[in-house]
Motif scaffolding. Structure first.
Motif, mmCIF file in Angstrom:
data_model
loop_
_atom_site.group_PDB
_atom_site.id
_atom_site.type_symbol
_atom_site.label_atom_id
_atom_site.label_comp_id
_atom_site.label_asym_id
_atom_site.label_seq_id
_atom_site.Cartn_x
_atom_site.Cartn_y
_atom_site.Cartn_z
ATOM 1 N N SER A 525 2.742 37.466 -5.270
ATOM 2 C CA SER A 525 3.538 37.083 -3.633
ATOM 3 C C SER A 525 2.610 37.200 -2.721
ATOM 4 C CB SER A 525 4.793 37.772 -3.558
ATOM 5 O OG SER A 525 5.560 37.572 -4.720
ATOM 6 N N GLN A 566 10.580 33.862 -3.124
ATOM 7 C CA GLN A 566 11.515 34.887 -3.955
ATOM 8 C C GLN A 566 12.853 35.320 -3.421
ATOM 9 O OE1 GLN A 566 8.735 37.996 -5.039
ATOM 10 N NE2 GLN A 566 9.518 38.063 -7.025
ATOM 11 N N ASP A 646 7.663 30.398 -5.183
ATOM 12 C CA ASP A 646 7.678 31.709 -5.620
ATOM 13 C C ASP A 646 8.755 32.132 -6.174
ATOM 14 O OD1 ASP A 646 7.273 34.587 -6.169
ATOM 15 O OD2 ASP A 646 6.737 35.201 -4.190
HETATM 16 MG MG LIG Z 1 6.797 38.398 -5.884
#
Ligand SMILES: [Mg+2]
Ligand SMILES: Nc1ncnc2c1ncn2[C@@H]1O[C@H](COP(=O)(O)OP(=O)(O)OP(=O)(O)O)[C@@H](O)[C@H]1O
Lengths: 730, 176
Positions: A525, A566, A646
């Motif tokens: 990330s 995410q 993500d």
């Molecule tokens: Mg991540």
């Protein structure tokens, strides 16, 4: 942060007997290795020597003899160790106050051990405490005490500047009102001396007096109302302006800075501090300032009228100030405590209510009720105590105040009898004394109010003055990007001594899809945060179409990136608002198309208000997967050149994930895509996969290439297949 | 059809290896750390970690390798299972690992510019620190006392509020 403090003279002399090199690093610690606090611990290095002076003990290590220097984090403290002849040795210890400095020192000394003598480590992190007075520094690194001249008064003026006419009007009203209430007493005096005491005068004279007296009182009341109204308006306007400024500023600031402050802290600045300021202008500025005007003019007037009596009245001023100064803080404390308790009650209640499902499933109602009752009882006790205090103290206070008046009546009465003063004069004087002594007690807190307000103001400016980490270049480039991404020698850490990525190189062609894989917490990330330029890299660079990412105008650049993150974040608003977020003018058909790509159309149609369904905190509750699909639709609608996913499909069932994959596959033609997924099957259509491990890209290649290497990726795939009960060969 | 390897992992992950004087021995290194020998095997430097540092400080200590992935060797049930010399060694190590001064006397507490400045006498000597006044969590109740967290995240423990003098209590009352 400073990595070179001055060593005391005697230690410098001592060091000179060991080495003649100049000191490159020198930092303090606050504890000895035993853990005892000490002001006398210094650790540092020259190019050939690491030295530790600790409370009279000394240790020197020849750099050339060291194999390694490192810090070992402990709990709430840390150790600096050196390794010589394979033996690791503790040489110094520090508390968290010095943790960053020690990390930097170790990094610096390691460079010397590795013979990189020209590399001197600098510490990016800001100093937290004022080196001069030890007070905590504010965000912009200014000391609230030592840098006081940063112009609090100036700031106050600049805050008022847009409303200067309002301020002028308020001040004029205040002046007029003071003049009126002073003048009113002249009317009384004229009436008493001219008519009453001489025993003449007609009914019409009394009528005239009443008319004048009542008239002035009415005027005064009107003025009071107007003034209060305008002051409230001023306070609200000012705090509203500041709040607007703050929130615009916060949105422009980079995540790097936002990360440094807790969300709660920022919220506090936005609401509490602006609230303080608004209250200051509403209450203190108007009431206390108008009282200040009254007090000054009264004192002057009384001295002119009869200086002897004036001094007698003023004689009481210090007592009143002392009296209120002793009791007010106590009352403030009591109020504070009451507020705190009521906060606790509220929090507890909120806690219990929002967690009601859990409370019930675990059958904990009884104990929760008991806990609540306890707090509630405490609250009642405190409230009772406070009331008792008020009812005892206030009568005393008024008694004290009236003493001043008694004295004046006594002394003034003598004067009247001696013919040095008229009865009207005395009446006037007694009223003035009351008007003077009353506000005096409160007035003594004016400095405190001002400090309070300026502190809040400073804290707000502290945020406003902070410049964004991610700087916009002087001539920001705005252009339609193609999507070639090139990462060269990238190094980055959220904090200076904790690298997350180091030495990442990656060339991505336009339209290519890169799958990022690796264990949790390895920095996947982070890498895409950098590609989105939410943070700036520490070393190396990222180029888009051969141009450094720093040259682009961030807003224009962000417009061309589509992201599904995410943690799915939806704003309070309708489904439509959320999908159209990046592209508010998008046509409704396009919104539906995007929703179809994201496989969201079906479930949106099932919502009661379709695309107009209100989602967000109080609105319709969506499942994790549904939220994700809306986020995907949002990313798709922007027609991005770079698509970032993500864990975009982690909350979806296999079937919808498969469908979305199909759709994305179509969509990503011509777009550069970075996709992160733990479920490796999600990345089956990636052109290349990059495995992130040990701060860098450990493996790079297509699915088949990586399998053949039998490295980390192979291991990951095998493990996942085993989980699902299949074997690789099948 | 679960795989054998996976089954084994589950077993490994969930089982607790108990450490007793029979299977593990500790030794101080000249550099100030401790080394462990487990079932006759040299494990190198190890760390001792309290699994319940607040509630049960001397029970269920996890012994882990000091380097690499810091794998757990096993868990010591109670430190008193070992002989005196080892107990001393382990206690010394724990002292080095956990640094939480105990406040013995409160000298002054002042609030200024959004921070609370404390000057206190601890078992480790006199110390001054600042805690953020507004933020929740800078003072946490713990058993009969409180734990105060300063702006650097250092923690100080006030073990028992009831032993403070009335004067001291009055000083800190507002901040608790
Ligand atoms: Mg991540
Ligand atoms: N805002 C932040 N401030 C400080 N450290 C951070 C921040 N975000 C992430 N980190 C740290 O950086 C490291 C890398 O985090 P990152 O989020 O990039 O991992 P990841 O590879 O995406 O993991 P996952 O697969 O669990 O999402 C982690 O150790 C994490 O604790």
């Amino acid at each position: 942060m400073e990595l070179l403090v001055t060593l005391p003279d005697n230690l410098i002399e001592r060091l000179k007997t060991v080495t003649c090199e100049p000191i490159v690093y020198c930092i303090r610690s606050d504890i000895t290795v035993d853990g005892a606090y000490s002001d006398d611990v210094f650790v540092g290095a020259t190019k050939d020597c690491l030295f530790v002076f600790s409370n009279g003990d000394e240790q020197f290590f020849e750099i050339a003899s060291l194999e390694s220097v490192r810090i070992r984090k402990q709990i709430d403290n840390g150790l600096l160790t050196v390794t010589q002849n394979g033996e690791e040795r503790i040489v110094a210890r520090y508390t968290l106050k010095h943790a960053v400095r020690f990390a930097c020192l170790a990094e610096g000394v390691i460079n010397f051990v590795e013979k990189k003598f020209d590399r001197v480590v600098k510490c990016k992190e800001r100093e937290k405490q004022c080196p001069k007075c030890g007070r905590m520094l504010r965000g912009v690194g200014k000391c609230p005490k030592c840098d006081k001249q940063s112009g609090s008064f100036h700031k106050m003026l600049s805050v008022c500047a847009p409303y200067k006419w309002l301020v002028v009007v308020i001040v004029s009203i205040m002046m007029i009102m003071t003049a009126l209430s002073l003048g009113q007493q002249f009317v009384v005096r004229w009436f008493v001396d001219g008519f009453l005491s001489k025993g003449k005068g007609t009914v019409s004279d009394i009528g005239l007096f009443l008319l004048l007296y009542v008239g002035i009182t009415m005027l005064n009341m009107g003025g009071q109302l107007l003034k209060n109204f305008l002051c409230t308006k001023l306070g609200l306007k000012i705090s509203h302006g500041l709040r607007a400024n703050l929130s615009t500023h916060l949105q422009k600031m980079s995540l790097g800075i936002m990360g440094k402050r807790s969300e709660g802290e920022l919220m506090q600045r936005v609401f509490n501090d602006t609230g303080h300021i608004s209250r200051f202008f509403t209450n203190s500025f108007c009431n206390v300032f108008s009282q200040a005007v009254t007090i000054v003019s009264l004192t002057v007037l009384m001295l002119i009228l009869n200086w002897k009596l004036a001094l007698a009245a003023l004689f009481f001023a210090p007592f009143i100030i002392i009296f209120s100064r002793t009791f007010w803080p106590h009352m403030r404390k009591m109020n504070h405590r009451l507020h705190r308790k009521s906060d606790t009650i509220q929090n507890k209640l909120q806690d219990v209510l929002s967690g009601i499902r859990i409370v019930k499933t675990y059958g904990r109602e009884a104990s929760e009720i008991e806990a609540f009752d306890n707090i509630n009882d405490d609250y009642a006790v405190i409230q009772y105590r406070n009331e008792k205090f008020y009812t005892t103290v206030f009568p005393f206070m008024s008694l004290l105040l009236s003493f001043g008046t008694y004295i004046i009546v006594y002394l003034g009465g003598m004067d009247v009898l001696n013919g040095e003063m008229t009865v009207g004069g005395l009446t006037q004087f007694v009223s003035y004394a009351g008007m003077l002594l009353g506000p005096l007690g409160q007035m003594s807190f004016l400095p405190r109010h001002i400090v309070f307000m300026t502190t809040s103001l400073d804290r707000i400016y502290d945020v406003l003055d902070e410049e964004s980490d991610v700087k916009i270049s002087d001539n920001p480039i705005r252009r339609e990007i193609d999507g070639n991404v090139s990462i060269k020698g990238l190094k980055f850490g959220y904090r200076p001594h904790e690298v997350v990525l180091d030495g990442v190189d990656l060339e991505v062609k336009k339209g290519e899809m890169i799958g990022l894989v690796g264990a949790s917490g390895t920095g996947k990330s982070t890498l895409i945060n950098l590609i989105m330029r939410l943070y700036d890299v520490d070393e190396g660079k990222i180029e888009i179409d051969g141009i450094n990412i720093k040259e682009y105008d961030p807003a224009d650049y962000h417009r061309q990136i589509g992201v599904v993150l995410q943690e799915t974040f939806l704003f309070a608003g309708t489904v439509l608002d959320n999908i159209r977020f990046a592209n508010p003018d998008a046509k409704l058909e396009d919104v539906i198309k995007a929703a179809k790509v994201a496989n969201a159309h079906e479930f949106i149609c099932r919502l009661p208000d379709g695309y107009n369904t209100y989602i967000g905190e109080k609105g319709h509750n969506l499942s994790g997967g549904e939220k994700q699909r809306i986020a995907i639709a949002r990313a798709v609608l922007g027609d991005p050149k770079i698509l970032i996913l993500d864990e975009a499909t982690s909350a979806l069932d296999t079937e919808s994930e498969y469908q979305i994959q199909q759709a994305l596959e179509r969509l990503r033609q011509g777009r550069t895509t970075f996709a992160i997924a733990h479920r490796l099957s999600t990345l089956r259509c990636a052109d290349r996969l990059a495995v992130i491990d040990d701060h860098k890209i450990a493996e790079l290649g297509s699915h088949n290439e990586l399998l053949e290497r039998k490295g980390i990726y192979h291991g990951l795939v095998t493990a996942q297949l085993e989980m699902s009960g299949k074997r690789l060969e099948e | 059809m679960m795989n054998d390897k996976l089954d084994l992992n589950v077993e490994q992950i969930t089982s607790i290896i108990r450490l007793t004087p029979e299977n593990i021995s500790f030794e101080a290194t000249p550099g100030g750390f401790i080394k462990a020998k487990f079932e006759g095997q040299d494990k190198g430097l190890v760390n001792i970690i309290r699994t319940f540092p607040l509630s049960d400080a001397d029970r269920l200590l996890s012994v882990r390798l000091a380097d690499g992935k810091q794998e757990e060797i096993g868990i010591i049930d109670a430190i008193s299972d070992f002989d005196d010399a080892t107990v001393q060694l382990l206690q010394k190590h724990l002292k080095l690992r956990y640094f939480r001064p105990k406040i013995q006397k409160i000298i002054s507490v002042k609030e200024q510019f959004g921070y609370t400045y404390w000057t206190v006498e601890t078992d480790m000597g006199l110390v001054k620190f600042a805690s953020s006044s507004g933020s929740a969590g800078s003072v946490i109740r713990h058993k009969k006392g409180v734990i105060i967290k300063d702006s650097n995240n250092n923690r100080y423990e006030l073990e028992d509020l009831s032993v403070l003098s009335a004067k001291e209590l009055k000083k800190i009352d507002l901040y608790l």
